[in-house]
Design an enzyme around this catalytic site. Sequence first.
Site, mmCIF file in Angstrom:
data_model
loop_
_atom_site.group_PDB
_atom_site.id
_atom_site.type_symbol
_atom_site.label_atom_id
_atom_site.label_comp_id
_atom_site.label_asym_id
_atom_site.label_seq_id
_atom_site.Cartn_x
_atom_site.Cartn_y
_atom_site.Cartn_z
ATOM 1 N N LYS A 15 -17.226 -14.312 5.351
ATOM 2 C CA LYS A 15 -16.332 -13.501 4.521
ATOM 3 C C LYS A 15 -16.614 -13.839 3.064
ATOM 4 O O LYS A 15 -17.098 -14.944 2.779
ATOM 5 C CB LYS A 15 -14.876 -13.852 4.874
ATOM 6 C CG LYS A 15 -13.862 -12.816 4.463
ATOM 7 C CD LYS A 15 -13.594 -11.813 5.553
ATOM 8 C CE LYS A 15 -12.624 -10.747 5.072
ATOM 9 N NZ LYS A 15 -12.343 -9.767 6.132
ATOM 10 N N GLY A 31 3.833 -0.572 8.867
ATOM 11 C CA GLY A 31 2.656 -0.198 8.073
ATOM 12 C C GLY A 31 1.985 1.021 8.670
ATOM 13 O O GLY A 31 1.391 0.962 9.741
ATOM 14 N N VAL A 32 2.114 2.165 7.949
ATOM 15 C CA VAL A 32 1.525 3.403 8.464
ATOM 16 C C VAL A 32 0.403 3.849 7.527
ATOM 17 O O VAL A 32 0.357 4.973 7.065
ATOM 18 C CB VAL A 32 2.597 4.505 8.683
ATOM 19 C CG1 VAL A 32 3.583 4.070 9.748
ATOM 20 C CG2 VAL A 32 3.347 4.837 7.388
ATOM 21 N N GLY A 33 -0.500 2.907 7.266
ATOM 22 C CA GLY A 33 -1.656 3.189 6.406
ATOM 23 C C GLY A 33 -2.795 3.753 7.231
ATOM 24 O O GLY A 33 -2.584 4.550 8.158
ATOM 25 N N VAL A 71 -4.976 2.403 9.485
ATOM 26 C CA VAL A 71 -4.991 2.111 10.923
ATOM 27 C C VAL A 71 -3.668 2.554 11.571
ATOM 28 O O VAL A 71 -3.664 3.239 12.595
ATOM 29 C CB VAL A 71 -5.225 0.602 11.193
ATOM 30 C CG1 VAL A 71 -5.246 0.335 12.687
ATOM 31 C CG2 VAL A 71 -6.525 0.132 10.557
HETATM 32 P P1 NAD Z 1 -3.793 0.095 4.637
HETATM 33 O O1 NAD Z 1 -3.700 -0.552 3.301
HETATM 34 O O2 NAD Z 1 -4.371 1.457 4.753
HETATM 35 O O3 NAD Z 1 -2.354 0.140 5.337
HETATM 36 C C1 NAD Z 1 -1.421 -0.866 5.233
HETATM 37 C C2 NAD Z 1 -0.080 -0.215 5.074
HETATM 38 O O4 NAD Z 1 0.923 -1.235 5.096
HETATM 39 C C3 NAD Z 1 0.090 0.538 3.740
HETATM 40 O O5 NAD Z 1 0.576 1.831 3.988
HETATM 41 C C4 NAD Z 1 1.095 -0.319 2.977
HETATM 42 O O6 NAD Z 1 1.915 0.441 2.114
HETATM 43 C C5 NAD Z 1 1.884 -0.940 4.095
HETATM 44 N N1 NAD Z 1 2.603 -2.167 3.750
HETATM 45 C C6 NAD Z 1 2.227 -3.145 2.906
HETATM 46 N N2 NAD Z 1 3.175 -4.094 2.875
HETATM 47 C C7 NAD Z 1 4.145 -3.722 3.737
HETATM 48 C C8 NAD Z 1 5.379 -4.288 4.157
HETATM 49 N N3 NAD Z 1 5.817 -5.437 3.653
HETATM 50 N N4 NAD Z 1 6.106 -3.625 5.090
HETATM 51 C C9 NAD Z 1 5.680 -2.455 5.590
HETATM 52 N N5 NAD Z 1 4.535 -1.865 5.214
HETATM 53 C C10 NAD Z 1 3.780 -2.492 4.304
HETATM 54 O O7 NAD Z 1 -4.593 -0.966 5.547
HETATM 55 P P2 NAD Z 1 -5.267 -0.700 6.955
HETATM 56 O O8 NAD Z 1 -6.728 -0.522 6.760
HETATM 57 O O9 NAD Z 1 -4.480 0.317 7.706
HETATM 58 O O10 NAD Z 1 -5.088 -2.138 7.628
HETATM 59 C C11 NAD Z 1 -3.839 -2.538 8.161
HETATM 60 C C12 NAD Z 1 -3.960 -3.955 8.684
HETATM 61 O O11 NAD Z 1 -4.960 -4.016 9.695
HETATM 62 C C13 NAD Z 1 -4.395 -4.989 7.624
HETATM 63 O O12 NAD Z 1 -3.763 -6.203 7.899
HETATM 64 C C14 NAD Z 1 -5.890 -5.111 7.857
HETATM 65 O O13 NAD Z 1 -6.368 -6.397 7.431
HETATM 66 C C15 NAD Z 1 -5.963 -4.967 9.359
HETATM 67 N N6 NAD Z 1 -7.258 -4.475 9.841
HETATM 68 C C16 NAD Z 1 -7.754 -3.287 9.394
HETATM 69 C C17 NAD Z 1 -8.976 -2.826 9.872
HETATM 70 C C18 NAD Z 1 -9.544 -1.502 9.440
HETATM 71 O O14 NAD Z 1 -10.489 -1.012 10.075
HETATM 72 N N7 NAD Z 1 -9.006 -0.866 8.404
HETATM 73 C C19 NAD Z 1 -9.698 -3.594 10.806
HETATM 74 C C20 NAD Z 1 -9.147 -4.809 11.260
HETATM 75 C C21 NAD Z 1 -7.936 -5.231 10.758
#
Ligand code: NAD
Length: 366
Positions: free
Chosen positions: A92, A192-194, A196
Amino acid sequence: MSELKEAMELKDVKFFDQLSTYDHENLVFCQDKHTGLRAIIAIHNTVLGPGLGGTRMWAYKNDVEAITDVLRLSRGMTYKAAISGLNLGGAKAVIIGDAATQKSEALMRKFGRFVENLNGKYITAEDVGTTTLDMEYINMETSHVVGLPESMGGGGDPSPVTAYGVYMGIKASAKQVWGSDNLSGKKIAVQGVGKVGGHLLEYLHKEGAKLVITDINQGALKHYADKLGATVVGMDEIYDQAVDIYAPCALGASVNTETINRLKCVVIAGAANNQLADEKVHGQLLLDKGIVYAPDFLINAGGLINVYSEHVGYNRDRAYGQAEKIYDLTLSIFKKAYEDKIPTQEAAIKLAEKRINDILKVHSTY
Ligand code: NAD
């Protein structure tokens, strides 16, 4: 230099003790005055292959915080790759700085040159604070980068594959607890509805699950409430919901002593990295409380599977096919944990370590 030596001696900085705690191979410091680059690359283990892991850009409070983060995250990548059957090691990188104000093309390209200097022992990718465009800049200086756009022969955004793998992990958990992996009528809280979380909601809704959601982003919440009929709750309220499954898809460490006491679910399975605030303490606490925990690094490996596919020649179907295997793998971890009477996270780490040690022996002859 003597000032630095004095400062380090005064603070009794023991870098090698830090590295040996989890057996890291390399810790590489990258510095460039012209671009302001200050980055650290941690290579944890390369028994299975080159260390692959994203580059995180974050305004760390101090260097120790950055080093701690990069050591912890790189170790997680080793386990994620190993348990997923990928020929990849764990690594990393972190760039110290504010991604919104301190990032530039020159800085990313300079970082790319440092990656190039490692001759492929480290392969970088996107992470928090970095984007596909940054990967394009890095690619101008090194070929040891994945997560490039589809137009450049890459796999594009890995989030849909991550969500599919998490969905497989949730279904396997349901099978373990209720004897059926059908999620129809199951109440699921998604934090968290981002990228993923959003894709995951679509899968769960399609199967007839009842959704409870929270996020900082009000727009995203409204979107999924309108589209999928999800119930919106406050950020802290998510832990008190009477749900069957809790899916953390935002931050790490949301499963801790306080939240475990509040959670009413029977299953925890989500996308966030490092969900357990303390791996040992909270893994055991969940076991004691009878909550089935699907290890995060196992069920969120879809993104890594997707970028690995890019490394060996991208094929979307193969990436999804491999992510589907998360279902059987999760069930086999539950079985091992049950037989050995240990937390599921510990069982998953043991399986990952076993594969690394087995392949180490394979590599022992020419
Ligand atoms: P993202 O930033 O698109 O989504 C995260 C969401 O969480 C955002 O909408 C944000 O507003 C929300 N959030 C932040 N703090 C919060 C809180 N305190 N309470 C509620 N919601 C909150 O990120 P992502 O790519 O969807 O990743 C989500 C998680 O999955 C992360 O922890 C990331 O490390 C992990 N992850 C992602 C991937 C990938 O392919 N994107 C792969 C493995 C792991």
